[in-house]
Each structure stands twice: as structure tokens, then as C-alpha cells.
Motif scaffolding. Structure first.
Motif, mmCIF file in Angstrom:
data_model
loop_
_atom_site.group_PDB
_atom_site.id
_atom_site.type_symbol
_atom_site.label_atom_id
_atom_site.label_comp_id
_atom_site.label_asym_id
_atom_site.label_seq_id
_atom_site.Cartn_x
_atom_site.Cartn_y
_atom_site.Cartn_z
ATOM 1 N N SER A 39 -11.480 3.773 9.625
ATOM 2 C CA SER A 39 -10.609 3.056 8.694
ATOM 3 C C SER A 39 -11.251 2.983 7.314
ATOM 4 O O SER A 39 -12.462 2.777 7.190
ATOM 5 C CB SER A 39 -10.320 1.644 9.204
ATOM 6 N N GLN A 40 -10.429 3.138 6.291
ATOM 7 C CA GLN A 40 -10.955 3.085 4.931
ATOM 8 C C GLN A 40 -11.526 1.720 4.615
ATOM 9 O O GLN A 40 -12.545 1.600 3.940
ATOM 10 C CB GLN A 40 -9.852 3.445 3.919
ATOM 11 N N ALA A 41 -10.867 0.672 5.123
ATOM 12 C CA ALA A 41 -11.367 -0.687 4.892
ATOM 13 C C ALA A 41 -12.766 -0.851 5.498
ATOM 14 O O ALA A 41 -13.661 -1.439 4.870
ATOM 15 C CB ALA A 41 -10.405 -1.706 5.487
ATOM 16 N N GLY A 42 -12.940 -0.321 6.706
ATOM 17 C CA GLY A 42 -14.251 -0.398 7.350
ATOM 18 C C GLY A 42 -15.298 0.407 6.624
ATOM 19 O O GLY A 42 -16.455 -0.024 6.479
ATOM 20 N N LEU A 43 -14.923 1.585 6.146
ATOM 21 C CA LEU A 43 -15.851 2.419 5.384
ATOM 22 C C LEU A 43 -16.284 1.732 4.098
ATOM 23 O O LEU A 43 -17.475 1.716 3.754
ATOM 24 C CB LEU A 43 -15.190 3.762 5.071
ATOM 25 N N ASP A 44 -15.316 1.131 3.395
ATOM 26 C CA ASP A 44 -15.623 0.448 2.131
ATOM 27 C C ASP A 44 -16.530 -0.751 2.363
ATOM 28 O O ASP A 44 -17.484 -0.980 1.610
ATOM 29 C CB ASP A 44 -14.332 0.001 1.442
ATOM 30 N N LEU A 45 -16.233 -1.523 3.414
ATOM 31 C CA LEU A 45 -17.045 -2.706 3.713
ATOM 32 C C LEU A 45 -18.465 -2.310 4.103
ATOM 33 O O LEU A 45 -19.439 -2.941 3.666
ATOM 34 C CB LEU A 45 -16.396 -3.513 4.840
ATOM 35 N N ALA A 46 -18.583 -1.264 4.905
ATOM 36 C CA ALA A 46 -19.909 -0.811 5.317
ATOM 37 C C ALA A 46 -20.723 -0.344 4.115
ATOM 38 O O ALA A 46 -21.908 -0.669 3.993
ATOM 39 C CB ALA A 46 -19.786 0.315 6.337
ATOM 40 N N GLN A 47 -20.100 0.417 3.219
ATOM 41 C CA GLN A 47 -20.810 0.888 2.035
ATOM 42 C C GLN A 47 -21.292 -0.284 1.194
ATOM 43 O O GLN A 47 -22.417 -0.276 0.663
ATOM 44 C CB GLN A 47 -19.906 1.788 1.199
ATOM 45 N N LYS A 48 -20.469 -1.311 1.096
ATOM 46 C CA LYS A 48 -20.845 -2.505 0.331
ATOM 47 C C LYS A 48 -22.018 -3.227 0.980
ATOM 48 O O LYS A 48 -22.936 -3.686 0.302
ATOM 49 C CB LYS A 48 -19.640 -3.440 0.219
ATOM 50 N N GLU A 49 -22.003 -3.307 2.317
ATOM 51 C CA GLU A 49 -23.038 -4.062 3.025
ATOM 52 C C GLU A 49 -24.373 -3.329 3.068
ATOM 53 O O GLU A 49 -25.433 -3.950 2.977
ATOM 54 C CB GLU A 49 -22.575 -4.396 4.445
ATOM 55 N N GLY A 51 -25.183 -0.585 1.123
ATOM 56 C CA GLY A 51 -25.609 -0.093 -0.178
ATOM 57 C C GLY A 51 -25.612 1.413 -0.301
ATOM 58 O O GLY A 51 -25.229 2.152 0.615
ATOM 59 N N GLU A 52 -26.065 1.874 -1.438
ATOM 60 C CA GLU A 52 -26.004 3.296 -1.766
ATOM 61 C C GLU A 52 -27.090 4.120 -1.084
ATOM 62 O O GLU A 52 -27.097 5.340 -1.181
ATOM 63 C CB GLU A 52 -26.107 3.478 -3.289
ATOM 64 N N ASN A 53 -28.015 3.450 -0.390
ATOM 65 C CA ASN A 53 -29.070 4.198 0.291
ATOM 66 C C ASN A 53 -28.576 4.883 1.557
ATOM 67 O O ASN A 53 -29.250 5.750 2.101
ATOM 68 C CB ASN A 53 -30.228 3.267 0.651
ATOM 69 N N ALA A 54 -27.385 4.471 2.025
ATOM 70 C CA ALA A 54 -26.814 5.092 3.222
ATOM 71 C C ALA A 54 -25.637 5.976 2.842
ATOM 72 O O ALA A 54 -24.971 5.750 1.837
ATOM 73 C CB ALA A 54 -26.371 4.023 4.204
ATOM 74 N N ILE A 55 -25.378 6.969 3.674
ATOM 75 C CA ILE A 55 -24.232 7.860 3.496
ATOM 76 C C ILE A 55 -23.143 7.389 4.458
ATOM 77 O O ILE A 55 -23.380 7.295 5.667
ATOM 78 C CB ILE A 55 -24.623 9.315 3.790
ATOM 79 N N VAL A 56 -21.974 7.066 3.931
ATOM 80 C CA VAL A 56 -20.864 6.575 4.746
ATOM 81 C C VAL A 56 -19.776 7.646 4.735
ATOM 82 O O VAL A 56 -19.279 8.021 3.676
ATOM 83 C CB VAL A 56 -20.330 5.237 4.208
ATOM 84 N N VAL A 57 -19.408 8.128 5.920
ATOM 85 C CA VAL A 57 -18.521 9.283 6.048
ATOM 86 C C VAL A 57 -17.297 8.929 6.889
ATOM 87 O O VAL A 57 -17.426 8.341 7.973
ATOM 88 C CB VAL A 57 -19.269 10.468 6.703
#
Length: 248
Positions: A39-49, A51-57
Motif C-alpha cells: 500500500s502506498q500509505a504504508g510505504l510512505d509511513l515506513a519511509q517517514k519512520e 528515514g532516507e537511510n533505508a530503501i522502501v520499494v
């Protein structure tokens, strides 16, 4: 040097709950981490939590096309992997007489077929000495009403852990499974959308758990990382993390 310094990790189903907690611990320990979700909502929330050090796909764990693309992305980003955590999955509650073919297929596609092909496509990237952890469930060893399709799929996954462990052992790759009991994760809302039924079932489960509480994502993540990096003389096992539910 931090514990997971420069370890390269892919977490399938890493945007919430156990997967997200595992990603956070790995990142805090210096790992490079790629997590997937749908889900896009889940992807966005994970990226926020995290940070930019992780790759969210964005990746559908049921889709072989998406798994091919994920393997290619992981190879581009990391070259090789040290740890693959296959965590995507959820349960659908349905009495036997009301279980449809669509429900059955959904449970097996997500909880058995997807993980099988994820290992097929991503294990060639794993270094000797690396590991794979699969998320199974106490539903694969307990007779639980309304979870026949889910429990059957997770039982297949538990057997895959043994088969993959035997097949990948010559390459120096360990394969184990973590078996959560009832855990405080957002997936509960998806599995049991009716709030009254959810409250009733959770209260019933807590009453049945010897430790009289739900597990936390952090407790599960610690067990996952133990299997991934510390359990160097363990392969093919399933580690229950369920407050004694399946053991006592």
C-alpha cells in the motif's frame, strides 16, 4: 563498530509491524536495508519512520513479476545480501463452510507460494554465511477454528524452511523460521476489521496465552535477528515467540 555494520538486508513485508521493527533495529546497528510493501500509505509511513537511510520499494509479495523486479533492484543496490527476511503475510478468518476458493487462494498465494518464489529468486544473491528467516505462525501447529486455509499455508511455509535449509546448506546459507503468536501489529485490523469481533477474539487469545498478554513487534524482531546473525549453529528450525501459547 555497530553490530550490523554494512550488512545488506532485504525485508519482504517490512513497512509495518514485525518487519518495520526489524528494519529499525538493523538500521540502528549500521545495516543497509531494503523493505517492501504494497500500500502506498504504508510505504510512505515506513519511509517517514525509518528515514532516507533505508530503501522502501513497492512490491507485491504474491507476484512473480514483482519478485523478479525486486531481485534485480536488490542486486543493483547491494550486489549481494547477508540476510533475507520474508515476513509478508496475514490471516483471513472464515469458518470452513464459508471459506471461498478466493480466500483459499489468497492465503496460499501470500503465505506459501510468494515466499517459495522469493527464496528461489533472491537466494542466489545471498553470501556464504548469510541467512534467511521466514515468518510462520502458531496456527501451523494449533487447531484453530476459522483459520484452516491460513494455518495450512503457514504449515507449508514451515516445511519449506526445512527443505530450503537442506538445499542451501552447501552454499553456507542458513534458513530458519520465527513463529509469532498473537502480536500487537496493524495487521490485526486487516485480519479482523469488525472492532467488536476483534476485541472479543483478542481477549480470548490473551486468556489462552500462558503469559497473559500479546507480544510486541520489538520482541519478535529481536528473535528474528537472533536467528539471522547469532544462531550460527541452527538451521531448519522454527522458533516460537508466543508467550508459551504453543508449548504449555
Amino acid at each position: 563498530m555497530r553490530k550490523f555494520e554494512n550488512k545488506k538486508v532485504v525485508i519482504i513485508g517490512g513497512t509495518s509491524g514485525i518487519g518495520l521493527s526489524t528494519a529499525k533495529m538493523l538500521l540502528d546497528g549500521g545495516a543497509r536495508v531494503l523493505v517492501t510493501g504494497r500500500s502506498q500509505a504504508g510505504l510512505d509511513l515506513a519511509q517517514k519512520e525509518i528515514g532516507e537511510n533505508a530503501i522502501v520499494v513497492s512490491s507485491d509479495a504474491r507476484s512473480l513479476t514483482d519478485l523478479d523486479a525486486l531481485a534485480a533492484r536488490a542486486k543493483t543496490e547491494f550486489g549481494t545480501l547477508d540476510f533475507l527476511f520474508i515476513n509478508a503475510g496475514f490471516s483471513l478468518f472464515a469458518p470452513l463452510e464459508q471459506t471461498t476458493e478466493a480466500t483459499f487462494d489468497e492465503m496460499f498465494n501470500l503465505n506459501a507460494k510468494g515466499p517459495f518464489f522469493a527464496v528461489q529468486k533472491l537466494s542466489p544473491l545471498i553470501n556464504s554465511g548469510g541467512s534467511i528467516v521466514l515468518t510462520t505462525s502458531t496456527a501451523n501447529v494449533k487447531g484453530m477454528p476459522m483459520l484452516a486455509a491460513y494455518g495450512g499455508a503457514k504449515a507449508a511455509l514451515r516445511n519449506f524452511a526445512r527443505m530450503f535449509a537442506a538445499e542451501l546448506l552447501p552454499r553456507g546459507i542458513r534458513v530458519n523460521a520465527v513463529s509469532p503468536g498473537p502480536t500487537e501489529t496493524p495487521i490485526v485490523d486487516k485480519s479482523i476489521p469488525d472492532k467488536d469481533m476483534q476485541a472479543h477474539l483478542i481477549a480470548q487469545m490473551i486468556a489462552d496465552i500462558p503469559m497473559k498478554r500479546l507480544g510486541t513487534p520489538e520482541e519478535l524482531a529481536k528473535a528474528v535477528l537472533f536467528l539471522a546473525f547469532d544462531a550460527t549453529f541452527m538451521t531448519g528450525v522454527e522458533l516460537p515467540v508466543d508467550g508459551g501459547w504453543s508449548q504449555l
